[in-house]
Scaffold this motif. Structure first.
Motif, PDB file in Angstrom:
ATOM      1  N   ASP A  17       0.903  -6.888  12.630  1.00  0.00           N
ATOM      2  CA  ASP A  17       0.183  -5.747  12.060  1.00  0.00           C
ATOM      3  C   ASP A  17       0.418  -4.525  12.944  1.00  0.00           C
ATOM      4  OD1 ASP A  17      -1.549  -4.452  10.236  1.00  0.00           O
ATOM      5  OD2 ASP A  17      -3.182  -4.635  11.676  1.00  0.00           O
ATOM      6  N   ASN A  62       3.428   2.951   9.559  1.00  0.00           N
ATOM      7  CA  ASN A  62       4.350   3.219   8.457  1.00  0.00           C
ATOM      8  C   ASN A  62       4.350   4.686   8.023  1.00  0.00           C
ATOM      9  OD1 ASN A  62       5.084   0.584   8.416  1.00  0.00           O
ATOM     10  ND2 ASN A  62       3.882   0.029   6.608  1.00  0.00           N
ATOM     11  N   TYR A  63       3.161   5.272   7.950  1.00  0.00           N
ATOM     12  CA  TYR A  63       3.075   6.612   7.379  1.00  0.00           C
ATOM     13  C   TYR A  63       2.804   7.695   8.413  1.00  0.00           C
ATOM     14  CZ  TYR A  63       2.731   3.588   3.336  1.00  0.00           C
ATOM     15  OH  TYR A  63       2.975   2.622   2.409  1.00  0.00           O
ATOM     16  N   LEU A 100      -4.705   9.969   6.577  1.00  0.00           N
ATOM     17  CA  LEU A 100      -4.795   8.831   7.487  1.00  0.00           C
ATOM     18  C   LEU A 100      -5.994   8.971   8.400  1.00  0.00           C
ATOM     19  CD1 LEU A 100      -1.028   8.581   8.323  1.00  0.00           C
ATOM     20  CD2 LEU A 100      -2.361   6.768   7.286  1.00  0.00           C
ATOM     21  N   MET A 103       0.852  -1.200   0.000  1.00  0.00           N
ATOM     22  CA  MET A 103       0.000   0.000   0.000  1.00  0.00           C
ATOM     23  C   MET A 103       0.883   1.242   0.000  1.00  0.00           C
ATOM     24  SD  MET A 103      -2.990   0.898   2.724  1.00  0.00           S
ATOM     25  CE  MET A 103      -3.667   2.533   2.829  1.00  0.00           C
ATOM     26  N   SER A 104       0.588   2.133  -0.917  1.00  0.00           N
ATOM     27  CA  SER A 104       1.340   3.394  -0.922  1.00  0.00           C
ATOM     28  C   SER A 104       0.705   4.363   0.064  1.00  0.00           C
ATOM     29  CB  SER A 104       1.336   3.987  -2.319  1.00  0.00           C
ATOM     30  OG  SER A 104       0.000   4.185  -2.736  1.00  0.00           O
ATOM     31  N   LYS A 105       1.370   5.447   0.305  1.00  0.00           N
ATOM     32  CA  LYS A 105       0.883   6.367   1.337  1.00  0.00           C
ATOM     33  C   LYS A 105      -0.474   6.944   0.968  1.00  0.00           C
ATOM     34  CE  LYS A 105       2.110  10.594   3.857  1.00  0.00           C
ATOM     35  NZ  LYS A 105       1.001  10.432   4.721  1.00  0.00           N
ATOM     36  N   PRO A 106      -1.450   6.716   1.823  1.00  0.00           N
ATOM     37  CA  PRO A 106      -2.766   7.291   1.538  1.00  0.00           C
ATOM     38  C   PRO A 106      -2.720   8.808   1.717  1.00  0.00           C
ATOM     39  CG  PRO A 106      -2.771   6.144   3.642  1.00  0.00           C
ATOM     40  CD  PRO A 106      -1.388   6.031   3.106  1.00  0.00           C
ATOM     41  N   LYS A 125      -0.866  -1.046  10.973  1.00  0.00           N
ATOM     42  CA  LYS A 125       0.316  -1.076  10.111  1.00  0.00           C
ATOM     43  C   LYS A 125       0.489   0.222   9.303  1.00  0.00           C
ATOM     44  CE  LYS A 125       3.820  -3.227   9.045  1.00  0.00           C
ATOM     45  NZ  LYS A 125       4.569  -3.760  10.183  1.00  0.00           N
ATOM     46  N   ASP A 126      -0.579   0.670   8.624  1.00  0.00           N
ATOM     47  CA  ASP A 126      -0.438   1.848   7.765  1.00  0.00           C
ATOM     48  C   ASP A 126      -0.165   3.096   8.580  1.00  0.00           C
ATOM     49  OD1 ASP A 126      -0.896   0.395   5.454  1.00  0.00           O
ATOM     50  OD2 ASP A 126      -3.059   0.431   5.823  1.00  0.00           O
ATOM     51  N   GLU A 127      -0.850   3.199   9.720  1.00  0.00           N
ATOM     52  CA  GLU A 127      -0.625   4.367  10.566  1.00  0.00           C
ATOM     53  C   GLU A 127       0.808   4.383  11.091  1.00  0.00           C
ATOM     54  OE1 GLU A 127      -5.223   4.686  12.195  1.00  0.00           O
ATOM     55  OE2 GLU A 127      -3.726   3.578  13.352  1.00  0.00           O
TER      56      GLU A 127
END
Lengths: 268, 243
Positions: free
Chosen positions: B129, B177-178, B7, B1-4, B173-175
């Motif tokens: 995660d 990472n970004y 967030l 997943m690329s940066k949304p 995970k996304d939070e």
């Protein structure tokens, strides 16, 4: 009810003078140290539902020889610490090079913990009328912290199982149980002991075990229906180890002819 | 997943949570028969299993302490726990996580009760995660209680972080990472902190506020840990009634 299932760190009382085993005091308050059953009778104590056997002087235990050294037998006592049985603690005088003739590796013994020092060096002895090598029967293992429950208040539980199964049963403080008797009887005894192990924390244990034994023997269970309460919380049903179980007075001690009873000095 | 792009939008995060909301937790006690105590712990997408052995004899001998038990903690990620295969075996990161997790639990364990012995804790991450160390600590603390080891209290852990300049509880995970910051915290139920780490930057006020959020999160987790332990024994009671 004065018993309760508690987790480590649970607040128990404001009175530090009541603190007993399984608790600690901080800021004049008593907290539980283990996950187990707290009882508030006289003193506050918490009996863990699991855990290893920690030896203390005076315990009668069942050990298995795991090594023979020049002057000691090293004994597995189901604990983080090994038991040491010195040659001089054997009932008879024997030569060092003949030690394995008397007790070889793999042999089970009933032993008495004579001393435990600060470094947890555990010394055992066989120098006692009650102690001996175990040559027959079967040994099962249960949770050491539940041992008081197997014995029951002043031996009521174990006396009942002995009586019903006609087996001789010795319970070591380290959670090993030695059973001797006829094959079928031993199986029955083992089944009921394992049932006790599984249901230690549920109240009315003695009644249930009595019924279980009767059922197993094909006898009619006297209808003494357990008052089925609507679902209550876990806490309500829990009893601690030394229970005030009402044992039917009518029971007589089995006439023991077994060596075990003699050895243990059980009154006839 | 690329940066949304964003967030968090209108106070709702990517996975639909509010800023102060934990991910769903599932706990099972006593899942391993061989171990003295064990626990399976699901923390959102994290799935970890903890096993406790001991107190038992110390091997190798030179590690033993004459006046207390040694606590050993092994955190390990399964090779299939992340999208790209994780090379098996201990690495820099897992050695660090093992150390800080051990130190998060040691203050509550009554080590002096068991001289010359070892208490071994194994934490296996089956699926990761973000927040596996907190999940591992939560699981290990329950497993320790299940093993009957004396402790001052349980330990609960969760993370706070900052995404899009907003403080949020329990990053995924996304939070992670970004986001801008990630701060895992472990504490006792009375709020004494046994682990705190930070990755990224927080302002002084944000740090204070984050600490309070983590405290609330840890309390919630503590209640769930307690309920799970109680459950182990009430489940058997129910089974008995159904007979």
């Amino acid at each position: 009810m004065d018993k309760k299932l508690v987790i480590p760190g649970e607040f128990l009382s404001d009175d530090p003078s009541l603190a007993d085993e399984g608790t600690y005091v901080e800021d004049n308050k008593v907290f539980s140290t283990v996950f187990g059953i707290a009882s508030f009778k006289n003193q506050i104590r918490v009996v863990p539902l699991s855990g290893k056997y920690i030896p203390k002087p005076g315990d009668l235990i069942i050990g298995v020889i795991k090594e023979v050294t020049y002057s000691n037998w090293i004994v597995d006592i189901r604990s983080p610490y090994d038991g040491l049985l010195h040659i001089s603690e054997f009932p008879r005088r024997i030569e060092n090079n003949e030690m394995s003739k008397y007790l070889n590796i793999g042999v089970s013994i009933m032993a008495l913990v004579s001393d435990v020092d600060a470094n947890m060096k555990v010394e055992l002895t066989l120098n006692d009328q009650r102690l001996r090598q175990i040559k027959e029967g079967r040994i099962i293992e249960v949770t050491p912290s539940k041992v008081p429950r197997f014995i029951g208040r002043s031996g009521s539980m174990i006396a009942m199982v002995k009586n019903e199964t006609k087996c001789n049963i010795f319970i070591g403080q380290n959670g090993r149980i030695w059973i001797t008797g006829r094959d079928n009887d031993m199986q029955l005894a083992i089944n009921s002991l394992l049932k006790i192990e599984k249901e230690t924390h549920i109240s009315g244990l003695t009644d249930r075990i009595t019924n279980f034994l009767k059922e197993q023997k094909g006898e009619k269970v006297q209808v003494k229906h357990p008052q089925k309460k609507p679902k209550t919380t876990a806490e309500d049903k829990i009893e601690p180890m030394p229970v005030e179980e009402k044992i039917e007075e009518s029971k007589e001690k089995p006439e023991s002819e077994g060596i075990l009873d003699e050895l243990l000095g059980n009154e006839k | 997943m690329s940066k949304p792009e964003k967030l968090i939008e209108n106070g709702i995060r990517l996975d639909g949570r509010k800023p102060d909301e934990l991910r769903p937790i599932k706990i099972e006690v006593g899942v391993l028969n061989r171990a003295d105590g064990s626990c399976y712990f699901e923390f959102g997408g994290n799935k970890v299993i903890a096993a406790v052995y001991g107190p038992r004899e110390v091997h190798p001998r030179h590690q033993q302490k004459s006046n207390s038990a040694v606590v050993r903690y092994r955190y390990n990620m399964a090779s299939f726990s992340v999208e790209d295969r994780k090379r098996p075996g201990p690495d820099r990161r897992s050695i660090e996580v093992s150390k800080v997790s051990r130190e998060a639990l040691e203050p509550v364990i009554f080590q002096e009760y068991f001289p010359r012995s070892a208490i071994d804790i194994f934490v296996e991450v089956l699926q990761a995660d973000a927040g596996t160390r907190t999940a591992g600590i939560n699981a290990a603390s329950i497993a320790l209680a299940d093993a009957g080891i004396p402790m001052k209290s349980l330990i609960s852990a969760c993370a706070v972080g900052k995404i899009d300049d907003t403080l949020v509880l329990d990053l995924n995970k996304d939070e992670d990472n970004y986001g801008q910051a990630d701060m895992p915290i472990a504490m006792t139920p009375d709020g004494r902190i046994t682990l705190i780490q930070m990755d990224g930057n927080l302002k002084r006020d944000e740090f204070r506020e984050g600490l309070e959020m983590a405290k609330v999160g840890c309390m919630a987790i503590h209640e769930m840990q307690k309920a799970a332990l109680m459950e182990k024994y009430s489940a058997q009671i129910e089974g008995e009634n159904n007979e």
